[in-house]
Design an enzyme around this catalytic site. Structure first.
Site, PDB file in Angstrom:
ATOM      1  N   LYS A 158      46.247  49.588  40.544  1.00 40.26           N
ATOM      2  CA  LYS A 158      45.557  48.452  40.838  1.00 40.26           C
ATOM      3  C   LYS A 158      45.378  48.091  42.315  1.00 40.26           C
ATOM      4  O   LYS A 158      46.727  48.035  42.951  1.00 40.26           O
ATOM      5  CB  LYS A 158      46.240  47.350  40.260  1.00 40.26           C
ATOM      6  CG  LYS A 158      45.157  46.456  38.937  1.00 40.26           C
ATOM      7  CD  LYS A 158      45.958  45.420  38.534  1.00 40.26           C
ATOM      8  CE  LYS A 158      44.887  44.569  37.733  1.00 40.26           C
ATOM      9  NZ  LYS A 158      45.778  43.509  37.145  1.00 40.26           N
TER      10      LYS A 158
HETATM   11  C1  E4P Z   1      43.779  41.487  35.518  1.00 37.65           C
HETATM   12  O1  E4P Z   1      44.106  42.475  35.639  1.00 37.65           O
HETATM   13  C2  E4P Z   1      44.898  40.272  35.854  1.00 37.65           C
HETATM   14  O2  E4P Z   1      46.224  40.773  35.620  1.00 37.65           O
HETATM   15  C3  E4P Z   1      44.780  39.242  34.998  1.00 37.65           C
HETATM   16  O3  E4P Z   1      43.530  39.193  34.083  1.00 37.65           O
HETATM   17  C4  E4P Z   1      44.692  37.793  35.758  1.00 37.65           C
HETATM   18  O4  E4P Z   1      44.491  36.917  35.065  1.00 37.65           O
HETATM   19  P1  E4P Z   1      44.825  35.337  35.538  1.00 37.65           P
HETATM   20  O5  E4P Z   1      43.675  34.623  36.119  1.00 37.65           O
HETATM   21  O6  E4P Z   1      45.035  34.467  33.975  1.00 37.65           O
HETATM   22  O7  E4P Z   1      46.007  35.374  36.036  1.00 37.65           O
END
Ligand code: E4P
Length: 215
Positions: A83
């Site tokens: 990522k």
């Molecule tokens: C995506 O890959 C992220 O880990 C995640 O969806 C972030 O979500 P949040 O806004 O609830 O922290």
């Protein structure tokens, strides 16, 4: 549409996997920190449980550093996808990693243009953050819709992960828009599964069945 679990918690990942509906896992530094365990160990363990991509986030800020970190992360397990936040150095790293055959998930995407650039750089996945866009008063689903339309029109191979999912309606809407994937917290997965009428129905059937079996 595939469902990924958005968690680094092993109990949740095991429980989700047992249902047979989970095709991958996404993590981020906040989710990893919540577990209070060694990052590499957590990623390795998740990859051993889940058949499918496991996103692990690179935290270096310079392109060369991100590439080095990504190569190390990808060595943990063949299922690991790196990522990378959508920044200039991030896209530079994605282009290089694409050339090297390392799979990437471009994250912290808040506009269709960011998603377009990620696709042009060769990202394997791109993650628009629906809930966090909604938090600003803008429409997260609209960004997802625009992204999907652009990817479809130009036949990009990049898959779209609807991320920052806050409730079951987000999942339904993402599915209706044709999102390839939605990554959901374990709590949302349970909310998708549960319905009071299902519980009431089972209780009623059990009560009626008990009458039959008594007689
Ligand atoms: C995506 O890959 C992220 O880990 C995640 O969806 C972030 O979500 P949040 O806004 O609830 O922290």
């Amino acid at each position: 549409m595939k469902i990924f679990l958005d968690t680094a918690n092993m109990d949740e990942i095991r429980a989700g996997s047992r249902l047979g509906v989970i095709s991958g896992v996404t993590t981020n530094p906040s989710l990893i920190a919540r577990e209070g365990r060694d990052f590499i160990e957590v990623v390795r363990e998740i990859a051993s449980i889940v058949e499918g991509p496991v996103s692990a986030e690179a935290v270096r800020k310079d392109a060369a550093g991100i590439v080095d970190e990504a190569v190390e992360l990808a060595r943990i397990h063949p299922g690991v996808v790196v990522k990378i936040p959508v920044t200039g150095p991030g896209l530079e790293a994605v282009s290089e990693l694409t050339r090297r055959g390392v799979r990437t998930n471009v994250t912290l995407v808040f506009s269709a243009n960011q998603a377009l650039l990620a696709a042009l750089a060769g990202a394997t996945y791109v993650s628009p953050f629906i809930g966090r866009i909604d938090d600003t008063g803008a429409d997260g689903m609209r960004v997802l819709e625009e992204t999907l339309e652009i990817f479809e029109r130009y036949r990009f191979g990049t898959e779209v992960i609807a991320a920052s999912i806050r409730h079951p309606l987000h999942v339904t809407q993402a599915a209706l828009l044709g999102s390839h994937i939605a990554t959901v917290p374990f709590g949302v997965l349970m909310q998708m599964l549960g319905h009071p009428l299902t519980d009431n129905g089972i209780a009623k059937f059990d009560a009626d069945w008990a009458k039959v079996t008594k007689g």
